[in-house]
Design an enzyme around this catalytic site. Structure first.
Site, PDB file in Angstrom:
ATOM      1  N   GLY A 201       0.793  -1.231   0.000  1.00 33.48           N
ATOM      2  CA  GLY A 201       0.000   0.000   0.000  1.00 33.48           C
ATOM      3  C   GLY A 201       0.820   1.274   0.000  1.00 33.48           C
ATOM      4  O   GLY A 201       0.505   2.224  -0.720  1.00 33.48           O
ATOM      5  N   CYS A 324      16.161   0.577   1.591  1.00 32.51           N
ATOM      6  CA  CYS A 324      16.436  -0.512   2.527  1.00 32.51           C
ATOM      7  C   CYS A 324      17.922  -0.822   2.553  1.00 32.51           C
ATOM      8  O   CYS A 324      18.486  -1.178   3.564  1.00 32.51           O
ATOM      9  CB  CYS A 324      15.699  -1.778   2.126  1.00 32.51           C
ATOM     10  SG  CYS A 324      14.064  -1.474   1.526  1.00 32.51           S
TER      11      CYS A 324
HETATM   12  N1  PLP Z   1       9.515  -5.531  -3.082  1.00 33.04           N
HETATM   13  C1  PLP Z   1       9.968  -4.433  -3.694  1.00 33.04           C
HETATM   14  C2  PLP Z   1      10.320  -4.482  -5.139  1.00 33.04           C
HETATM   15  C3  PLP Z   1      10.114  -3.242  -2.987  1.00 33.04           C
HETATM   16  O1  PLP Z   1      10.563  -2.132  -3.598  1.00 33.04           O
HETATM   17  C4  PLP Z   1       9.783  -3.229  -1.610  1.00 33.04           C
HETATM   18  C5  PLP Z   1       9.993  -2.006  -0.804  1.00 33.04           C
HETATM   19  O2  PLP Z   1      10.781  -1.159  -1.125  1.00 33.04           O
HETATM   20  C6  PLP Z   1       9.283  -4.406  -1.030  1.00 33.04           C
HETATM   21  C7  PLP Z   1       9.172  -5.540  -1.788  1.00 33.04           C
HETATM   22  C8  PLP Z   1       8.878  -4.449   0.406  1.00 33.04           C
HETATM   23  O3  PLP Z   1       7.661  -3.788   0.591  1.00 33.04           O
HETATM   24  P1  PLP Z   1       7.204  -3.339   2.066  1.00 33.04           P
HETATM   25  O4  PLP Z   1       7.996  -2.124   2.404  1.00 33.04           O
HETATM   26  O5  PLP Z   1       5.751  -3.048   1.937  1.00 33.04           O
HETATM   27  O6  PLP Z   1       7.482  -4.488   2.951  1.00 33.04           O
END
Ligand code: PLP
Length: 382
Positions: A201, A324
């Protein structure tokens, strides 16, 4: 000071419509949807409405939608939920440039007795189909290929992947991480014939704490969270009703020309920068071939950390690699997998867009970037 937020792949600003929907939910519609009185049943009804809206937006009419706490949980559910139903050890293929939400599962997958193989990518980050083809056989349980890379905007050839799977690996499920693709790059879940698709979301102007996994009907998953049996037994825990309603509102109010607007902005940004700073390098696919909202550029010899802080001083927020990864690693593993040399990868800036950016904001960004590259270049020692 002018503020230009260009880190929408990290997270997005909740839209006004989303904020209003959440506020209404928290004040009026806060009931537990599992309860049996009328307002609780209304909440359940609203949840089910969002379920079908999310499915429709991904071309997944009549499939299952399981709400999760985030994209990461949706990816984990797709992977471990699938593998728990496979008794025999088999192969699991992960794209080399997947987000850590998928790649970090590798160790645990191997601990469960399966073999993980990484599918390599080419110099623009596109999966190498010939190498995937060589990996496929009837022992493959699962293939994970993201729709759009979060650092470079590379769009993966999902149709070709599905066709190869159909021909060579009939026992394999395909899981697609659509966190960066959903609503921004077209997808027809039903036509592709994939088994699961993860979304988040907070990447599409909904609130944080809500994600979803779309699952093909008939694809067997085991839950990874046990408890009260919500979400058809696949994701226990009282539903995050405000989050779910915020996701529904975000899907409903996402501008139908949002992708086109971002693609135009992105192309113009690249052209203006390229004209003013001829030495810059595009990391990832050609402008028209990538996702509309992600642009990754190396401003050699200015290192990304230096540029990031210089731009922050001007109220411009970008990222160096993914959010991240940026606190942990110096060089992005995604850019390394594409074969970029260390210097170029160390100077990469990711711009990620939202549909509401203006031409004036772009001119300001270009002006500040040209200023900083010109000012910092003479002081950069390698
Ligand atoms: N997958 C991708 C390609 C993403 O860019 C991200 C977040 O940056 C995620 C998964 C993880 O999503 P969430 O932050 O909702 O856990």
């Amino acid at each position: 000071m002018t503020e230009v937020y260009l880190d929408n792949s990290a997270t997005t600003r909740p839209s006004q419509a989303v904020i209003a929907a959440v506020q209404k939910c928290l004040t009026e519609e806060w009931f537990n949807p599992s309860a049996l009185y009328r307002p609780a049943m209304m909440a359940q009804k609203q949840i089910d409405r969002v379920r079908s809206e999310v499915a429709s937006a991904a071309g997944a009419q009549n499939q299952q939608v399981i709400f999760t706490s985030c994209g990461t949980e949706a990816d984990n559910l797709a992977i471990f939920g699938c593998l728990r139903n496979r008794r025999k050890p088999g192969k699991v293929l992960l794209l080399q440039t997947e987000h850590p939400a998928v790649l970090s599962c590798a160790q645990e997958i191997e601990r469960l007795g399966h073999t993980v193989q990484l599918i390599p990518v080419d110099s623009v980050g596109r999966l190498k189909l010939d190498q995937l083809e060589a990996m496929l056989d009837e022992t493959v349980h699962l293939i994970c290929v993201m729709q759009v890379n979060n650092e470079t905007g590379t769009i993966q050839p999902l149709e070709e992947v599905a066709a190869l799977r159909n021909r060579l690996a009939p026992n394999a499920a395909i899981h697609v991480d659509g966190v960066q693709g959903f609503l921004r790059v077209p997808l027809s879940f039903n036509r592709l014939g994939i088994q699961s698709y993860a979304i988040s979301g907070h990447k599409i102007h909904a609130m944080k704490g809500i994600g979803a996994l779309i699952v093909q009907k008939g694809h067997r998953l085991a839950p990874i969270l046990l408890g009260g049996g919500q979400e058809n037994g696949l994701r226990s825990g009282t539903e995050n009703v405000p989050g779910i309603l915020s996701l529904g509102e975000a899907v409903r109010s996402y501008p139908s020309d949002g992708a086109a607007r971002m693609a135009k902005w992105k192309k113009a940004l690249w052209e203006q920068l390229n004209a003013a700073l001829p030495g810059i390098r595009l990391n990832g696919p050609a402008i028209e071939d990538g996702a509309p909202h992600i642009l990754n550029i190396s401003f050699q010899p200015v290192r990304s950390q230096t540029m990031l802080f210089a731009l922050e001083g001007d109220g411009i927020y970008v990222s160096a690699g993914s959010a991240c990864a940026s606190k942990k690693q110096k060089i992005s593993p995604v850019l390394s997998a594409m074969g970029l040399d260390t210097q170029r990868a160390d100077c990469a800036i990711r711009f990620s867009l939202s549909p509401d950016l203006t031409d004036e904001q772009r001119d300001y960004v270009v002006d500040r970037l040209v200023y900083h590259v010109t000012a910092l270049k003479p002081f950069t020692r390698r």
